[in-house]
Write a protein that holds these residues in place. Structure first.
Motif, mmCIF file in Angstrom:
data_model
loop_
_atom_site.group_PDB
_atom_site.id
_atom_site.type_symbol
_atom_site.label_atom_id
_atom_site.label_comp_id
_atom_site.label_asym_id
_atom_site.label_seq_id
_atom_site.Cartn_x
_atom_site.Cartn_y
_atom_site.Cartn_z
ATOM 1 N N GLN A 97 0.781 -1.229 0.000
ATOM 2 C CA GLN A 97 0.000 0.000 0.000
ATOM 3 C C GLN A 97 0.817 1.286 0.000
ATOM 4 O O GLN A 97 0.296 2.342 -0.342
ATOM 5 C CB GLN A 97 -0.921 0.015 1.236
ATOM 6 N N GLY A 123 -3.226 -5.804 2.291
ATOM 7 C CA GLY A 123 -2.316 -5.758 3.418
ATOM 8 C C GLY A 123 -1.261 -6.850 3.351
ATOM 9 O O GLY A 123 -1.174 -7.609 2.381
ATOM 10 N N ARG A 203 -7.320 -1.088 12.401
ATOM 11 C CA ARG A 203 -7.079 -1.493 11.022
ATOM 12 C C ARG A 203 -7.615 -2.903 10.814
ATOM 13 O O ARG A 203 -7.903 -3.633 11.751
ATOM 14 C CB ARG A 203 -5.590 -1.434 10.693
ATOM 15 N N CYS A 207 -3.291 -6.859 8.218
ATOM 16 C CA CYS A 207 -2.358 -5.813 7.810
ATOM 17 C C CYS A 207 -1.279 -5.675 8.884
ATOM 18 O O CYS A 207 -1.472 -6.047 10.044
ATOM 19 C CB CYS A 207 -3.076 -4.486 7.573
ATOM 20 N N SER A 236 -7.045 1.721 5.517
ATOM 21 C CA SER A 236 -5.837 2.414 5.082
ATOM 22 C C SER A 236 -5.369 3.329 6.197
ATOM 23 O O SER A 236 -6.137 3.709 7.085
ATOM 24 C CB SER A 236 -6.086 3.223 3.807
#
Length: 323
Positions: A97, A123, A203, A207, A236
């Motif tokens: 990312q 992720g 999150r 990830c 994100s």
């Protein structure tokens, strides 16, 4: 009139999310925020902004394109498996990312041994799984193992059983808390997350940021069920920072880069992380793999990334492990 009332300009979206207009274009480009053209102007539907605010939007696999600042949303639901398989056959698929990877793909397409680069914005867990299932050629990860205090190597071995791989260093980044300006709740560390007066935004599972949080909670003996908002997820770093900036929560986690892109957010540094690229060893001698490593080691690439701030590039491009 109804269409105009429901659509927003990029600046209006930026004002709603408390981020810069350039960051809005980046979200649109990555597919996290659908957009369309009206003549030469870009518009975003209000309901899509509201959906992004509530839960974030996962991104489909898209080719890296500098020329287009937005992506027209597909007419129907995408077939991700079919798209990933097609992309894997046509070019190089890179999972991760960070904006550093956007710069890498741009350099790769200009390289003498360049190749068409596709980005998958999943992720760390998703990237390793795609690598194992032959749906990606490279995966950028930042997975901290609380038992050894080390990054990435333990997870690569677990996720790629029987598959020899190399790990190429990308950068060292700083992970920490996003806080409202002035830190009104006086949040100083991990233990503060369990305070009843503190609201948190998490999150998604898998990830690297979520893994770091859960490993720290385990090591410190903190009960995640005491964290108000632990079950609420954003997809994100920007989504988390924006949620904090809007005052919907008091704290979230992410890297320092996103804090620099969102107005009204302070950053509390907590943990240095190693952001690294995993490649199957059998692909080490492929032209596109050699090109990627050459780019990472180049002064041109390092200077461009260094200009963004929040990156320690001392080891960038070095093969740090063969697993």
């Amino acid at each position: 009139m109804k269409v105009e009332a429901s659509s927003l300009t990029p600046q209006e979206v930026a004002d709603l999310l408390k981020i810069t207009k350039n960051t809005v274009y980046e979200l649109i480009k990555r597919g996290e925020l659908p957009a369309y053209r009206v003549g030469r102007k870009i518009r975003v539907e209000r309901q899509d902004v509201e959906a992004y605010k509530k839960q974030g939007k996962s991104c489909e696999l898209t080719p890296h394109q500098d020329a287009a600042p937005y992506r027209t949303p597909p007419a129907g639901p995408p077939n991700y498996q079919q798209e990933e398989a097609s992309a894997y056959r046509q070019g190089l698929v890179l999972c991760g990312q960070d904006i550093l990877l956007d710069i890498l793909t741009r350099h790769l397409e200009r390289h003498p041994q360049g190749i068409h680069a596709f980005r998958n914005y999943g992720g760390s867990f998703a990237g390793l799984l795609a690598l194992y299932q032959d749906q990606a050629h490279m995966a950028a990860i930042h997975l901290w193992d609380g038992d050894t205090g080390s990054y990435n190597i333990p997870f690569v071995r677990r996720f790629l059983p029987g598959v020899p791989a190399i790990i190429v260093h990308l950068a060292i980044r700083m992970q920490g808390f996003y806080l409202a300006a002035g830190n009104p709740k006086n949040i100083k560390g991990w233990h503060d997350l369990t305070r009843p007066d503190v609201r948190f935004i998490n999150r998604e599972k898998g990830c690297g940021t979520r893994v770091l949080l859960d490993e720290q909670l385990r090591r410190l003996g903190l009960d995640r069920h005491l964290i108000t908002g632990y079950e609420n997820e954003e997809f994100s770093h920007l989504g988390v920072a924006s949620t904090v900036a809007r005052g919907e929560v008091d704290v979230g986690m992410g890297n320092e880069k996103a804090a620099l892109q969102v107005r009204g957010v302070e950053f509390l540094p907590l943990h240095k992380e190693r952001y690294e690229l995993v490649i199957k060893q059998e692909n080490l001698h492929h032209p596109h793999t050699r090109a990627v490593i050459e780019i990472l080691q180049s002064d041109e690439f390092k200077k461009e990334v260094q200009g963004l701030g929040d990156y320690d590039l001392t080891e960038t491009g070095r093969i740090v492990a063969e697993v």
